[in-house]
Structures are given as C-alpha cells and as structure tokens.
Design a protein around this motif. Structure first.
Motif, PDB file in Angstrom:
ATOM      1  N   ALA A  17      89.198  41.444  -7.649  1.00  0.00           N
ATOM      2  CA  ALA A  17      89.117  40.295  -8.555  1.00  0.00           C
ATOM      3  C   ALA A  17      88.534  40.742  -9.893  1.00  0.00           C
ATOM      4  CB  ALA A  17      88.255  39.200  -7.934  1.00  0.00           C
ATOM      5  N   LEU A  18      89.047  40.147 -10.956  1.00  0.00           N
ATOM      6  CA  LEU A  18      88.528  40.444 -12.284  1.00  0.00           C
ATOM      7  C   LEU A  18      87.216  39.697 -12.482  1.00  0.00           C
ATOM      8  CD1 LEU A  18      91.893  40.050 -14.233  1.00  0.00           C
ATOM      9  CD2 LEU A  18      90.752  42.194 -13.671  1.00  0.00           C
ATOM     10  N   THR A  19      86.227  40.396 -12.965  1.00  0.00           N
ATOM     11  CA  THR A  19      84.925  39.753 -13.200  1.00  0.00           C
ATOM     12  C   THR A  19      84.519  39.763 -14.664  1.00  0.00           C
ATOM     13  OG1 THR A  19      83.759  41.831 -12.753  1.00  0.00           O
ATOM     14  CG2 THR A  19      84.084  40.336 -10.893  1.00  0.00           C
ATOM     15  N   GLY A  20      85.116  40.649 -15.445  1.00  0.00           N
ATOM     16  CA  GLY A  20      84.747  40.738 -16.856  1.00  0.00           C
ATOM     17  C   GLY A  20      83.390  41.378 -17.055  1.00  0.00           C
ATOM     18  N   LEU A  21      82.911  41.328 -18.283  1.00  0.00           N
ATOM     19  CA  LEU A  21      81.604  41.886 -18.606  1.00  0.00           C
ATOM     20  C   LEU A  21      80.502  40.903 -18.236  1.00  0.00           C
ATOM     21  CD1 LEU A  21      82.381  43.223 -22.212  1.00  0.00           C
ATOM     22  CD2 LEU A  21      82.419  44.528 -20.089  1.00  0.00           C
ATOM     23  N   THR A  22      79.301  41.415 -18.138  1.00  0.00           N
ATOM     24  CA  THR A  22      78.142  40.538 -18.002  1.00  0.00           C
ATOM     25  C   THR A  22      77.675  40.157 -19.405  1.00  0.00           C
ATOM     26  OG1 THR A  22      76.547  42.357 -18.042  1.00  0.00           O
ATOM     27  CG2 THR A  22      77.453  41.739 -15.886  1.00  0.00           C
ATOM     28  N   THR A  27      76.205  41.521 -25.021  1.00  0.00           N
ATOM     29  CA  THR A  27      75.168  41.568 -26.062  1.00  0.00           C
ATOM     30  C   THR A  27      74.960  43.002 -26.541  1.00  0.00           C
ATOM     31  OG1 THR A  27      74.076  39.645 -25.094  1.00  0.00           O
ATOM     32  CG2 THR A  27      72.778  41.016 -26.588  1.00  0.00           C
ATOM     33  N   GLU A  28      74.941  43.935 -25.590  1.00  0.00           N
ATOM     34  CA  GLU A  28      74.745  45.344 -25.942  1.00  0.00           C
ATOM     35  C   GLU A  28      75.898  45.865 -26.791  1.00  0.00           C
ATOM     36  OE1 GLU A  28      74.301  49.671 -23.677  1.00  0.00           O
ATOM     37  OE2 GLU A  28      74.029  47.808 -22.541  1.00  0.00           O
ATOM     38  N   ARG A  29      77.129  45.513 -26.422  1.00  0.00           N
ATOM     39  CA  ARG A  29      78.289  45.985 -27.195  1.00  0.00           C
ATOM     40  C   ARG A  29      78.307  45.361 -28.584  1.00  0.00           C
ATOM     41  NH1 ARG A  29      83.335  47.081 -23.049  1.00  0.00           N
ATOM     42  NH2 ARG A  29      82.071  48.049 -21.430  1.00  0.00           N
ATOM     43  N   ARG A  30      77.901  44.115 -28.679  1.00  0.00           N
ATOM     44  CA  ARG A  30      77.846  43.476 -29.991  1.00  0.00           C
ATOM     45  C   ARG A  30      76.825  44.183 -30.878  1.00  0.00           C
ATOM     46  NH1 ARG A  30      76.902  38.815 -28.209  1.00  0.00           N
ATOM     47  NH2 ARG A  30      79.078  38.320 -27.766  1.00  0.00           N
ATOM     48  N   ASP A 119      80.494  37.500 -16.301  1.00  0.00           N
ATOM     49  CA  ASP A 119      79.815  37.380 -15.006  1.00  0.00           C
ATOM     50  C   ASP A 119      80.711  36.710 -13.969  1.00  0.00           C
ATOM     51  OD1 ASP A 119      77.235  38.492 -15.811  1.00  0.00           O
ATOM     52  OD2 ASP A 119      77.004  36.663 -16.994  1.00  0.00           O
ATOM     53  N   GLY A 120      82.018  36.978 -14.054  1.00  0.00           N
ATOM     54  CA  GLY A 120      82.953  36.422 -13.086  1.00  0.00           C
ATOM     55  C   GLY A 120      83.315  34.971 -13.313  1.00  0.00           C
ATOM     56  N   GLY A 133      86.372  45.281 -24.684  1.00  0.00           N
ATOM     57  CA  GLY A 133      86.309  45.368 -23.229  1.00  0.00           C
ATOM     58  C   GLY A 133      86.229  44.031 -22.526  1.00  0.00           C
ATOM     59  N   ASP A 134      86.101  42.935 -23.283  1.00  0.00           N
ATOM     60  CA  ASP A 134      86.100  41.612 -22.662  1.00  0.00           C
ATOM     61  C   ASP A 134      87.431  41.352 -21.970  1.00  0.00           C
ATOM     62  OD1 ASP A 134      83.778  40.035 -22.702  1.00  0.00           O
ATOM     63  OD2 ASP A 134      83.987  39.607 -24.841  1.00  0.00           O
TER      64      ASP A 134
END
Length: 201
Positions: A17-22, A27-30, A119-120, A133-134
């Motif tokens: 299942a795809l959950t995506g980023l947390t 926040t870190e990537r931004r 976060d899913g 990466g989103d």
C-alpha cells in the motif's frame, strides 16, 4: 507436500500500500529547498506599476518641456505641464493597481488544490506545500500541479493540450510521466512528485 501445494496454488502477493511521506519528512525536505515554491499573484509589483507609469514616453516629454519652461522663466506654464504629468501618473497607477488587486484575488480563487498522501492518509493541501517525493492523488477533473510518475494500480487519461497543443487524451499508467499544467479527464491514480517548483513544466 504442503510446500509444493502452496507454491503451485500461490497467487501473487498484493502490491504494498502507498503511504507517502510523513509530515516530519515533508518538513525536512521543505527545509532542504525541495518544496514546491509557487509564486501567487501577478508578476508586477506596485513599485513596478509606479515606475512604469512615471517614466512613460509622454511623461518624459512633459518633463523636458517643464524643464525648458522653468529655464525660460515661465513658471506658471511649467506648473501646468507638471500638473498634467502628475495627473497622468496618478490615473495610470490607480487603474493598474486596481487591476492587479483583482487579478491577485482571481489567482487566489482559481488556484488548484492538491490531494497528497501523508502518513498513509489523504489530505488536501495548497500546491505550495508539496515537496519532492510526495505521493499525490489525482482524479477526473483535477489539475496536475507538479511533474511526476504514476505509481500503483491507477490509470488516467490526461489532457496535455495546454502543453503540446494536441487535443488527444494520453493514457497514463504506472511508470508513465505526468506534467504540471495537464488535467486528468478520466480515471484516477497516484503519482510521485519528481520535479517541483521552477523545475516542473
């Protein structure tokens, strides 16, 4: 025996299942500059509007005429010329400032939203909050707001006519690229953001 039976009768395992980023990853990537910085509103600032209206061809001529009149000692005529020039600047600035305000309001009202997996969970966010990466969800009628690659089982028919001029719908499935500025006409799918901000189409 049971192992053989299992190997013969086994079916393919479902895709993870795809959950995506947390939220913390986003926040870190931004913070690393990998966010989708989108400039909202019209390009011209109020200072640009004032500058462009103050230094027009006709105002430059009126300025020269006013300077010549002052040199000739005709201060009354110079004041009239300067008055015409100032009035011309005020009218132009007011008209363009009103137009800019309306355009900014329209840009805010018509700005597309994005559905992202964090976060899913699916959540609707402003495109400026997307990071590299989103995982984004897109369905019929939605605009693609960043470049990406389709992931998972979904499939859409994309209208890329704004980018290519071609009216044919382009089918998109897992592994196919989608481009910002295109629209999903049919179907639904998830895609991973591979280019954001100024890097996207």
């Amino acid at each position: 025996m049971s192992v053989a039976a299992n190997s013969m009768g086994a079916t393919a395992a479902p895709a993870p299942a795809l959950t995506g980023l947390t939220e913390s990853e986003a926040t870190e990537r931004r913070a690393q500059g990998k966010g989708n910085r989108v400039k909202l509103g019209t390009e011209r600032t109020y200072l640009d509007i004032l500058r462009n209206n103050a230094f027009t061809f006709i105002n430059n001529i009126l300025f020269v005429i006013g300077a010549v009149l002052i040199i000739m000692g005709r201060l009354d005529d110079a004041a009239v010329t300067a008055g015409v020039m100032v009035l011309n600047i005020i009218v132009g600035v007011v008209q363009e400032a009103r137009a800019k305000k309306k355009l900014d309001q329209i840009a805010l009202l018509t700005r597309p939203q994005a559905t992202v997996l964090r976060d899913g969970q699916e959540k609707t966010i402003d495109p400026g909050e997307i990071v590299l990466g989103d995982i984004l969800y897109i369905a019929a009628g939605d605009q693609v707001v960043v470049d990406g690659v389709v992931v998972g089982e979904g499939r859409i028919d994309a209208d890329e006519s704004l980018l290519t001029g071609e009216s044919d719908l382009i089918p998109k499935k897992a592994g196919d690229s989608v481009f910002s500025g295109s629209f999903a006409v049919n179907g639904s799918a998830y895609f991973e953001a591979t280019k954001v901000g100024a890097d996207s189409v």
